[in-house]
Design a protein around this motif. Sequence first.
Motif, PDB file in Angstrom:
ATOM      1  N   THR A 132       0.807  -1.303  -0.178  1.00 57.75           N
ATOM      2  CA  THR A 132       0.000   0.056  -0.007  1.00 57.75           C
ATOM      3  C   THR A 132       0.841   1.239   0.078  1.00 57.75           C
ATOM      4  O   THR A 132       0.458   2.211  -0.884  1.00 57.75           O
ATOM      5  N   TYR A 133       1.944   1.387   0.853  1.00 59.99           N
ATOM      6  CA  TYR A 133       2.846   2.194   0.996  1.00 59.99           C
ATOM      7  C   TYR A 133       3.675   2.689  -0.630  1.00 59.99           C
ATOM      8  O   TYR A 133       3.788   3.730  -0.857  1.00 59.99           O
ATOM      9  N   VAL A 134       4.005   1.504  -1.256  1.00 60.01           N
ATOM     10  CA  VAL A 134       4.553   1.717  -2.383  1.00 60.01           C
ATOM     11  C   VAL A 134       3.862   2.385  -3.519  1.00 60.01           C
ATOM     12  O   VAL A 134       4.337   3.311  -4.407  1.00 60.01           O
ATOM     13  N   ILE A 135       2.578   1.811  -3.386  1.00 57.40           N
ATOM     14  CA  ILE A 135       1.508   2.368  -4.493  1.00 57.40           C
ATOM     15  C   ILE A 135       1.194   3.591  -4.391  1.00 57.40           C
ATOM     16  O   ILE A 135       1.459   4.550  -5.204  1.00 57.40           O
ATOM     17  N   GLY A 137       2.544   6.050  -2.496  1.00 57.57           N
ATOM     18  CA  GLY A 137       3.362   6.998  -2.398  1.00 57.57           C
ATOM     19  C   GLY A 137       4.008   7.393  -3.812  1.00 57.57           C
ATOM     20  O   GLY A 137       4.729   8.616  -3.933  1.00 57.57           O
ATOM     21  N   ASN A 138       3.304   6.707  -4.877  1.00 53.90           N
ATOM     22  CA  ASN A 138       4.200   7.110  -6.149  1.00 53.90           C
ATOM     23  C   ASN A 138       3.092   7.956  -6.983  1.00 53.90           C
ATOM     24  O   ASN A 138       3.287   7.941  -8.019  1.00 53.90           O
ATOM     25  N   GLY A 139       1.761   8.240  -6.359  1.00 54.36           N
ATOM     26  CA  GLY A 139       0.892   9.140  -7.021  1.00 54.36           C
ATOM     27  C   GLY A 139      -0.133   8.312  -7.522  1.00 54.36           C
ATOM     28  O   GLY A 139      -0.214   7.344  -7.845  1.00 54.36           O
ATOM     29  N   LEU A 140      -1.159   9.251  -8.289  1.00 55.20           N
ATOM     30  CA  LEU A 140      -2.296   8.847  -8.906  1.00 55.20           C
ATOM     31  C   LEU A 140      -2.240   8.073 -10.221  1.00 55.20           C
ATOM     32  O   LEU A 140      -2.933   6.980 -10.402  1.00 55.20           O
TER      33      LEU A 140
END
Length: 366
Positions: A132-135, A137-140
């Motif tokens: 969840t953090y990885v996805i 954190g990289n924006g919409l």
Amino acid sequence: MKRYPFNEITTMQYICLNSGIQMSVFFLAMPRILAEKAGTDGWIALIIGWIITVAASLVVIQVMKKHPDGTLFDLLTRYLGKWTARVTASLFVLYLFYYAYTGIVQAVLITKAWLLPQTSASTVMLLLLIPTYVITGNGLRILARYAELVFIISCWIPVVYLLPLKDAHWLNLLPLLKEGWKPVFSAVPTTFFSYIGFATTFILYPFLKNKQKASSIIMISDTLTMFGYLFITLICFVYYSPDEIQKYNEPMVNILESIEFKFIERMEILFIAFFLLIFSLAWIPAMYLGVYSTSWLLGKQDHRNHFRILWLFLAVGTFFFMPTFNQSDRMNELLRKIGFGIEYVFPSCLLIYLWMHNRFKWRKNL
């Protein structure tokens, strides 16, 4: 000039995002809930709920057309002032975070019940929070691509659910309206819980590339959700008897026990593991849009610091408290009531206000 050129999402990505938010972890128990309310006529309530949802979704689109280059909060700032916009943004933050929390809690409980019964809830929560953090954190744009990927690799699932139809009893569906329309209408409010999530369009609309077709796009998204629910509900209704289906908390999972392959001993375990990808489309977009709203409130461009705080709160908080299945059901019931107000009632009231505002302004200028 476009305000969000680096976070634009395509038509397909929006459909996947919206349908993913709607059709997530909550759909596992839907056949049982409808059977309890309206028997095997519960599928009719799904169609009625879909009609109401499409109408409410189109209202959201009409509202956003009043200020297409900004989110709901920008629109409210323009028409009602910054403090009204801030209050609304705060309410949306609470709603989105609560939506995300109920979704990830349900996923943790199901994972523990079916996959990792000996693993602590806090460990399962941490395992879900890492991707969840990885996805997030990289924006919409990355989030939209993730939703699109999950949708594409999930297309084979309906084919597997056709296998139990060899033992189906289609007479379970007859006669239609066994007890009249009253049980069907009583089940309609339950279906709203299945469709909530489309109000995220209030935030996603300015990022949509093809805004001219937004009404058609959201109708396709809601219809896709409806067909998904209708498909699995009808399969469960014709496979289980009207009384038997009410004995299973998640009949969509239990029906997989009837499917046997020589190379897989327990099909339902494999599916639960794969379903986690679909479940994640409930809490990941809700978390992202929630921290996006907090960033708007504080006038920040970067949402990642806000998300880190939320991430730590969930990771640490689970060590001290983790809802049970009964508590999760009560949380979902509260979410349904709140979601009805925010996603069905609020857009209609806002559209009426905007219509009156523009009409009186036009008359004043005559």
